[in-house]
Design an enzyme around this catalytic site. Structure first.
Site, short mmCIF file in Angstrom:
data_model
loop_
_atom_site.label_atom_id
_atom_site.label_comp_id
_atom_site.label_asym_id
_atom_site.label_seq_id
_atom_site.Cartn_x
_atom_site.Cartn_y
_atom_site.Cartn_z
N ARG A 76 61.68 -39.53 -63.50
CA ARG A 76 62.67 -39.09 -64.55
C ARG A 76 64.10 -39.18 -64.20
NH1 ARG A 76 59.11 -36.63 -68.74
NH2 ARG A 76 61.05 -36.57 -70.08
N HIS A 134 60.57 -44.97 -57.20
CA HIS A 134 61.03 -43.94 -57.61
C HIS A 134 61.70 -42.87 -56.56
CE1 HIS A 134 59.56 -44.91 -61.71
NE2 HIS A 134 58.48 -44.89 -61.13
N PRO A 156 57.88 -28.08 -63.11
CA PRO A 156 57.39 -26.89 -62.31
C PRO A 156 58.41 -25.79 -62.47
CG PRO A 156 58.82 -28.70 -61.21
CD PRO A 156 58.59 -29.16 -62.45
N GLU A 157 57.77 -24.43 -62.44
CA GLU A 157 58.12 -23.32 -62.52
C GLU A 157 58.05 -22.64 -61.51
OE1 GLU A 157 56.70 -21.52 -66.40
OE2 GLU A 157 56.16 -23.46 -67.25
#
Ligand SMILES: [Zn+2]
Length: 275
Positions: free
Chosen positions: A111, A92, A2-3
């Site tokens: 991740r 997760h 995400p930016e």
């Protein structure tokens, strides 16, 4: 990853749900997510804190609490969800913030690259994660003079400079490609070779592309979604990113994909000449 526009969308989703809630207890299930302080101190300091506001700086989410600011970087795949306590923990889930009203703020990260820090409410922007960030990409914070000073004498490719968070905060791989297409600048041009008119166009493109992307709620690719599971629509406006071999929307030439700064980079060879 995400930016800025996607993080802004996440922030807005959380703003609807969290201010006024009290953190009763924090369970850290994967301590490596907590950068500083140590996970046990992090949990202890958060207990009893009220979530007063939620902000953003570059790609960082900022949770303003009674006495601290919780700084969170989602990196590749981090997500926050607000769930009722009886909802089973999704896979997760690495950090659980138990709130009043039988709700929980849960941090999920496939991740496990995301990071959280807790810092003082007094001068949060002096925290090492935030202190060297460049200006936000807005007309009131970013100007040609700053960009010009940053780029002069730098031999790195202009795209690498756009990804450098000390020039401007919040740009990543997708928007760097879109900005350079908009400004008609080849991504591998050495930064120092940009002329004043290139820099003016570049600064303008940074501001307009990021503004449009924020207003669209960001770009949805792969797994990114905001706190509600809604997602942005800027993917329909992408001119070069993900369009390898497609026709340029401006001139019809095929978009090319090359590697710049170790990142897949899309550009139009006619609109963005190498000089
Ligand atoms: Zn073109």
């Amino acid at each position: 990853m995400p930016e800025l526009p996607e993080v802004e969308n996440v922030k807005n989703g959380l703003l609807d749900l969290l201010p006024g809630k009290v953190i009763k207890e924090v369970q850290v299930l994967w301590p490596n997510i907590i950068k500083d302080p140590a996970a046990n101190i992090f949990s202890r300091q958060l207990a009893g804190q009220t979530i007063e506001n939620i902000g953003r700086r570059g790609k960082f989410l900022l949770f303003y609490l009674s006495d601290y600011v919780l700084i969170s970087h989602l990196r590749m795949e981090g997500k926050f969800r607000v769930e009722t306590t009886d909802t089973p923990l999704a896979r997760h889930t690495h950090v659980v913030f138990k709130l009043n009203g039988e709700e929980e703020l849960r941090y999920l990260d496939v991740r496990k690259f995301g990071k959280m820090s807790l810092t003082s409410r007094v001068r949060p922007f002096e925290h090492p994660s935030l202190v060297s960030l460049g200006p936000e990409p807005t007309a009131d914070k970013l100007n040609d003079k700053w960009v010009s000073q940053f780029l002069q004498n730098r031999k790195r490719a202009i795209k690498a400079c756009l990804l450098d968070q000390t020039l401007v905060a919040g740009i990543g791989n997708i928007y760097a490609d879109e900005i350079l297409f908009d400004a008609r600048i080849h991504p591998s041009r050495p930064a120092y070779s940009l002329k004043q008119e290139d820099i003016s166009r570049l600064t303008k493109s940074i501001i307009t592309i990021m503004d449009k992307a924020v207003k669209s709620g960001g770009t949805t690719i792969r797994t990114y979604a905001n706190a509600y599971g809604d997602s942005g629509t800027y993917q329909h406006n992408l001119k070069v990113y993900g369009r390898d071999q497609a026709a340029c929307t401006r001139c019809g030439t095929r978009i090319e994909k090359i590697k710049v700064a170790q990142r897949g980079t899309h550009f139009c060879p006619l609109c963005q000449p190498a000089e």
